[in-house]
Design an enzyme around this catalytic site. Structure first.
Site, mmCIF file in Angstrom:
data_model
loop_
_atom_site.group_PDB
_atom_site.id
_atom_site.type_symbol
_atom_site.label_atom_id
_atom_site.label_comp_id
_atom_site.label_asym_id
_atom_site.label_seq_id
_atom_site.Cartn_x
_atom_site.Cartn_y
_atom_site.Cartn_z
ATOM 1 N N GLU A 128 0.836 -1.213 0.000
ATOM 2 C CA GLU A 128 0.000 0.000 0.000
ATOM 3 C C GLU A 128 0.870 1.261 0.000
ATOM 4 O OE1 GLU A 128 -2.508 1.796 -0.137
ATOM 5 O OE2 GLU A 128 -4.363 0.667 0.182
ATOM 6 N N ASN A 175 -9.658 5.410 2.609
ATOM 7 C CA ASN A 175 -8.620 5.079 1.644
ATOM 8 C C ASN A 175 -8.064 6.325 0.964
ATOM 9 O OD1 ASN A 175 -7.338 2.560 1.136
ATOM 10 N ND2 ASN A 175 -9.335 1.630 0.812
ATOM 11 N N ASP A 212 -9.660 2.389 -4.418
ATOM 12 C CA ASP A 212 -8.736 2.258 -3.288
ATOM 13 C C ASP A 212 -7.879 3.519 -3.230
ATOM 14 O OD1 ASP A 212 -6.888 1.281 -1.337
ATOM 15 O OD2 ASP A 212 -7.230 -0.766 -1.978
#
Length: 280
Positions: free
Chosen positions: A15, A143, A191
């Site tokens: 991420e 997110n 996302d």
């Protein structure tokens, strides 16, 4: 525009790619692996920092070191590796998720419940001195967060809503929240995101195997297929901020693609803008 392999890895939940212009390196995290990674594309040099908690995001600080969105709050590493808490707020069953540094140098840090309980997450603004102000207190999976090139608009994703929203803020308050676009069912969930120099929003689609670019008026402008099912976030970096780096995940997949968990790159994808460092 074809994706290439930048960093081969098997991150459970890669991420938060962030380009650090001072060090000319990419910073990214493996949330569930409790690792902060760096990568220098010019030399290929990589580093790994193990954290004691799940780490949702890591961003550079103006005086060196890193600020981290951890399970129990916001922590900071000094240049010499010394760790301290800036804002500690442990909640059982909750962890930090994506985060971004605003044009004013504050950190906007999201949280979520491990079981993704609706409304169990938040978006909080962290000032340089660690002062925390909750901006949104009823989100599920906080997110992607990013800003228009002039800093007047904030783009934000609460993934289960399938929306990319636009926030109008004043100081420490969200005055308005409206929809920029909605991702249709079957195309994945929005996302992480980044905003390019033209004000267009690039969004990674979890379970959608693609990156999308939306214009400032919400029109779908470009779709880039990826070989992996779960891209998580994207950021411009490299020479001239022309390359788009994409983090990916393998968590929850029975038969993940061999590149799942690696960092991909779309060379010369567009023109990014330099992200500020955290002022604390």
């Amino acid at each position: 525009m074809r994706p290439e392999l930048a960093v081969r890895a098997e991150a459970e939940l890669g991420e938060g790619p962030t380009w650090d212009p001072a060090a000319r390196r990419l910073i990214w995290v493996d949330i569930l692996g409790s690792r902060v990674h760096t990568y220098d594309p010019a030399t290929g040099r990589r580093t790994v920092l193990a954290t004691e908690q799940h780490v949702g995001a890591a961003k550079p600080r103006t005086d060196g070191g890193l600020v981290l969105n951890l399970r129990d709050g916001i922590g900071a590493y000094d240049r010499d590796g010394t760790f301290s808490w800036l804002h500690r707020d442990p909640v059982p069953g909750r962890r930090g998720n994506d985060a971004a540094v605003a044009p004013d140098g504050t950190l906007w840090a999201g949280t979520m419940r491990y079981d993704e309980t609706p409304g169990g997450g938040s978006l909080t603004r962290i000032a340089a001195d660690g002062t925390a102000t909750v901006l949104l207190d009823d989100v599920t999976v906080s997110n992607g967060t990013g800003w228009s090139p002039d800093g007047t608009l904030t783009y934000y994703v609460d993934s289960p809503t399938r929306r990319v929203d636009v926030l109008r803020t004043e100081g420490q308050h969200v005055l308005e929240r409206r929809e920029l676009t909605t991702v249709e069912p079957g195309a994945g969930f929005p996302d992480g995101l980044t905003v390019d120099a033209e004000g267009c929003v690039w969004v990674a689609l979890w379970d959608g195997a693609q990156i999308r670019r939306y214009t400032p008026d919400g029109r779908l402008d470009r779709t880039v297929p990826l070989p992996v099912a779960r891209p998580t976030a994207c950021a411009f970096g490299g020479p001239g901020l022309r390359d788009l780096y994409v983090t990916t995940a393998r968590v929850g997949l029975d038969r993940p693609h061999p590149l799942a968990g690696s960092v991909l790159v779309l060379p010369d994808a567009g023109q990014g803008t330099e992200s500020p460092a955290f002022a604390g």
